[in-house]
Structures are given as structure tokens and as C-alpha cells.
Design an enzyme around this catalytic site. Structure first.
Site, PDB file in Angstrom:
ATOM      1  N   ARG A  52       0.852  -1.195   0.000  1.00 16.85           N
ATOM      2  CA  ARG A  52       0.000   0.000   0.000  1.00 16.85           C
ATOM      3  C   ARG A  52       0.880   1.233   0.000  1.00 16.85           C
ATOM      4  O   ARG A  52       2.094   1.145   0.094  1.00 16.85           O
ATOM      5  CB  ARG A  52      -1.008  -0.015   1.154  1.00 16.85           C
ATOM      6  CG  ARG A  52      -0.622  -0.746   2.392  1.00 16.85           C
ATOM      7  CD  ARG A  52       0.107  -0.003   3.483  1.00 16.85           C
ATOM      8  NE  ARG A  52      -0.090   1.402   3.525  1.00 16.85           N
ATOM      9  CZ  ARG A  52       0.897   2.255   3.671  1.00 16.85           C
ATOM     10  NH1 ARG A  52       2.158   1.838   3.770  1.00 16.85           N
ATOM     11  NH2 ARG A  52       0.681   3.543   3.731  1.00 16.85           N
ATOM     12  N   ALA A  54       0.701   5.108  -2.199  1.00  9.67           N
ATOM     13  CA  ALA A  54       0.566   5.383  -3.634  1.00  9.67           C
ATOM     14  C   ALA A  54       1.783   4.946  -4.474  1.00  9.67           C
ATOM     15  O   ALA A  54       1.626   4.212  -5.458  1.00  9.67           O
ATOM     16  CB  ALA A  54       0.244   6.863  -3.832  1.00  9.67           C
ATOM     17  N   ASP A 261      -2.296  10.755  -2.129  1.00 13.00           N
ATOM     18  CA  ASP A 261      -2.663   9.736  -3.119  1.00 13.00           C
ATOM     19  C   ASP A 261      -2.990  10.346  -4.467  1.00 13.00           C
ATOM     20  O   ASP A 261      -2.880   9.689  -5.496  1.00 13.00           O
ATOM     21  CB  ASP A 261      -3.842   8.911  -2.604  1.00 13.00           C
ATOM     22  CG  ASP A 261      -3.358   7.977  -1.528  1.00 13.00           C
ATOM     23  OD1 ASP A 261      -3.163   8.425  -0.380  1.00 13.00           O
ATOM     24  OD2 ASP A 261      -3.107   6.802  -1.845  1.00 13.00           O
ATOM     25  N   LYS A 272      -4.867   9.954   3.246  1.00  7.60           N
ATOM     26  CA  LYS A 272      -5.557   9.106   4.227  1.00  7.60           C
ATOM     27  C   LYS A 272      -6.576   9.880   5.050  1.00  7.60           C
ATOM     28  O   LYS A 272      -6.316  11.015   5.464  1.00  7.60           O
ATOM     29  CB  LYS A 272      -4.495   8.471   5.131  1.00  7.60           C
ATOM     30  CG  LYS A 272      -4.991   7.564   6.218  1.00  7.60           C
ATOM     31  CD  LYS A 272      -5.905   6.457   5.729  1.00  7.60           C
ATOM     32  CE  LYS A 272      -5.313   5.631   4.593  1.00  7.60           C
ATOM     33  NZ  LYS A 272      -6.318   4.768   3.926  1.00  7.60           N
TER      34      LYS A 272
END
Ligand code: MRU
Length: 375
Positions: A52, A54, A261, A272
Site C-alpha cells: 500500500r 501510492a 494519493d 488518508k
């Protein structure tokens, strides 16, 4: 004993046609390295957050597309590209918000198209046809995909280091820094983005104190950021997400660094869930709030944060996960977006590999891409 920072976040294992990752769902309790071979395994690893962050998702997708196309039996270029599009679309459906996923997949496709058109030009000149022996052409295209995937990974390391150098100009020895989620080495191939200035400050012998938001509901701050920074020997303090305002009020935080992201063309930044709350509080207490963004995370085709597709995840992540028994009434509705968008006006600077962008971000981002495309 090996430290978590000695492991590669994402690596290709050529002899096994596999991608090797650290299963991040098991950290910090267990360091388990797993290998991904099939399209479903790669898709699941991204969806389940075994890999995980980006940039790491982008690297995994690039490597994944190469591995899947290595098994192609396409008899023509058209067939090959059709298969590539299908596999790319499948991998791209694993998570919607981090633009690095589609960015890496598109970059792989564009590279194949470029290499093939160069072959056509070369063969026109020599009056051969690339279609005559597509097996050889296919092998060449696949070899090129391997190289491009390797470049995406190598560039990620270089870009993170440069973000670290640019971020370092914004802090000083003795500073208290806050971060949210994990934009660390575990989210990239080295250094991280938000953590890169911290690692570089530590390399210089500076005595920085880093505060990590726990980051409910998946605890990336507690399980991953606190783990990697503490393993690096950095002075690390963990706090629950609802404690950062009281900490900022004490004056302990000199600057905040977060990852992202997807940054829209106007500088709105998706990261997040909880990030925009941190930025809002930071404005109240005059704490500079920096978003660290490789240019691969800036999406000039998304005008503002309103157009960013925010991933919604399962209610169980909030009601049950991590608890020995369910901690919410059965049947209660749950709001569980994985990301939020921080409005550009709350962002003090966007730290890229090319420098620190300042408002107005639409202008700064436009100029950055114009300069980058000229190179
Ligand atoms: O859901 P996750 O753990 O993939 O979310 C990660 C983040 O929000 C990171 O801050 C972001 O991807 C940047 S990683 C350098």
C-alpha cells in the site's frame, strides 16, 4: 538481526516470475515476505493493503503488468495490446484513489507503443515486417516492459530522496514533526515521501522528534510509521488521531508532513482519512502543513478535489478489526471513507522532487508540468 528498513517494499524475483512484498497487514508483529504470481494475487495484495501507499502501489502495478504479459501468447501486436489493456484495466480496478496506480499502468503501455513504433520504423527501413515474426517482437516488448518496470522503481527511490532534500530545507535541528498515516519507506521503495526529510535529518545527526498519528481505522501510523521510524532510531511518539490538536496547542509541533494519493490541478490533495482534520487544526495553531508529492501523484487531468474518487471500505474495519470482540452495535450504519481531500488553502507547501510549490497551486503546478515536459 535484519531491521524492517533492510527489506525491500516491492521487488521482482525474475527466476520465479514473481513480485516479492512485505505483507504489511501483519506488521509490526510479524515480518512475512510473500510472493505474488497471478493477476488475482496482485489485485488482492493491493486491495487488501498487503502492499500500500501510492508509490508502492504504482511500482507493484508496473511490475505486475510486465509479469502478466510475460506469459502472453498473442500472435499479433493488436492481440498483444488488447491483452495488455484487459490486464491493465483489471489491476487498475483494485483501488481507485491513488493515481500512481493508473499512472504506472499507462506509462507501461506508452512505453510498449513507443518501442513498437520504433521497431516498425526500423523494419520499414530494412524492408522487414515486425508482424512476420511476432514471437521475436513479443519477446522484445516484454523485455522492454521489464526494463520500464525497473525504471519506475529506481526513479521512485531517486524522487523520494529529492523530496527529502527539499523537505529538509523546511525544518531545523530539534524540531517536532507530526505525520499522519504511513507515507514512509513501506509506502515507497526507499525513504518514503513525508518521512524522507525525517530520515535525511536523522542521517545528518539532527535531533528531531516525530509524532505519529495512529490513523484509524487501519492503523498505518501505529503499525507502520511508528514501527519504521522507531526501527531507524528516530525519536518517535505515537498518539491517537484525536490527540493532535492538544499536542499542537502545546507548541510541540514545528511542522507537519503528510503524503498524498492524488493532488488535483488546483492543489487540493487526497490523502488518508483524517488528513484534512489535521490540516484544519494546523491552520488554527499556525503550524506549517506540507504535502509531499512525487509528480507521479499530481493529476493535472483532475481539476479539483471534488472530482477525486474516494475509496469507501468495509464497515468491519471500523466495528471489528483489531478488537477481540465487536465494538459497535450490530446493524449500526458505518461511514468509512479511506481518504479525504485537504483544501489547497490549508496547505503551506507541496514538496515535490523539483522543489517546494507554493500557492497559487494551479499556477505552480501548471508551470512545473510545463518545465518537466520540456525536458
Ligand atoms: O490506504 P493506504 O495505506 O494505501 O493509504 C496511504 C496513504 O494515504 C499515504 O499517505 C499515501 O499513499 C502516500 S504514500 C507515500
Amino acid at each position: 538481526m535484519k531491521n524492517i528498513l533492510d527489506y525491500e517494499t516491492v521487488a521482482l524475483v525474475d527466476e520465479d516470475d514473481a513480485i516479492e512484498i512485505i505483507d504489511q497487514t501483519l506488521l509490526p508483529g510479524r515480518i512475512e515476505i510473500i510472493r505474488l504470481h497471478t493477476a488475482k494475487e496482485i489485485w488482492d495484495a493491493i486491495y487488501l493493503l498487503q502492499v500500500r501507499g501510492a508509490p508502492a502501489i504504482g511500482v507493484t502495478a508496473g511490475m505486475g503488468l510486465y509479469l502478466l504479459m510475460k506469459h502472453s501468447e498473442a500472435a499479433s501486436y493488436e492481440e498483444f495490446m488488447k491483452e495488455l489493456d484487459e490486464k491493465s484495466d483489471y489491476l487498475n480496478s483494485s483501488r481507485p484513489t491513488a493515481v500512481n496506480l493508473s499512472w504506472a499502468l499507462k506509462r507501461m503501455k506508452v512505453h510498449v507503443e513507443k518501442v513498437y513504433s520504433e521497431m516498425v520504423i526500423r523494419d520499414v527501413n530494412s524492408s522487414a515486417s515486425p508482424e512476420a515474426d511476432f514471437e521475436t517482437v513479443r519477446a522484445e516488448l516484454v523485455k522492454e516492459m521489464r526494463e520500464e518496470a525497473g525504471r519506475i522503481k529506481a526513479e521512485d527511490i531517486d524522487v523520494c530522496r529529492r523530496i527529502g532534500e527539499n523537505g529538509l530545507t523546511l525544518i531545523k535541528d530539534g524540531d517536532g514533526l507530526l505525520t499522519h498515516c504511513n507515507a514512509g519507506q513501506l509506502a515507497t521503495c526507499k525513504y518514503g515521501t513525508a518521512t524522507a526529510p525525517m530520515y535525511l535529518a536523522h542521517e545528518k545527526g539532527w535531533n528531531i522528534k516525530v509524532y505519529c498519528d495512529e490513523t484509524r481505522p487501519l492503523l498505518q501510523g501505529a503499525r507502520l510509521t511508528a514501527f519504521e521510524l522507531h526501527s531507524a532510531g528516530i525519536d518517535t511518539t505515537l498518539l491517537c488521531d484525536n490527540m493532535s490538536a492538544s499536542l499542537m496547542k502545546t507548541g510541540a509541533i514545528n511542522a507537519i508532513f503528510v503524503g498524498c494519493d492524488r493532488v488535483a490541478a488546483n492543489g487540493d490533495a487526497a490523502n488518508k482519512i483524517g488528513t484534512s482534520m489535521v490540516a484544519t487544526v494546523a491552520k488554527r495553531y499556525n503550524v506549517p502543513f506540507y504535502v509531499c508529492a512525487p509528480t507521479s501523484t499530481i493529476d493535472i487531468n483532475t481539476p479539483t478535489g471534488d472530482q477525486i474518487n474516494i475509496e469507501q471500505r468495509k464497515p468491519e474495519e471500523v466495528t471489528e478489526m483489531w478488537y477481540s470482540e465487536r465494538m459497535a452495535p450490530e446493524g449500526v450504519k458505518v461511514y468509512n471513507p479511506a481518504f479525504d481531500v485537504t483544501d489547497n488553502e490549508l496547505i503551506t507547501g507541496i514538496v515535490t522532487e523539483y522543489g517546494v510549490l507554493r500557492a497559487p497551486y494551479d499556477k505552480a503546478i501548471k508551470e512545473l508540468f510545463e518545465k518537466k515536459n520540456q525536458k
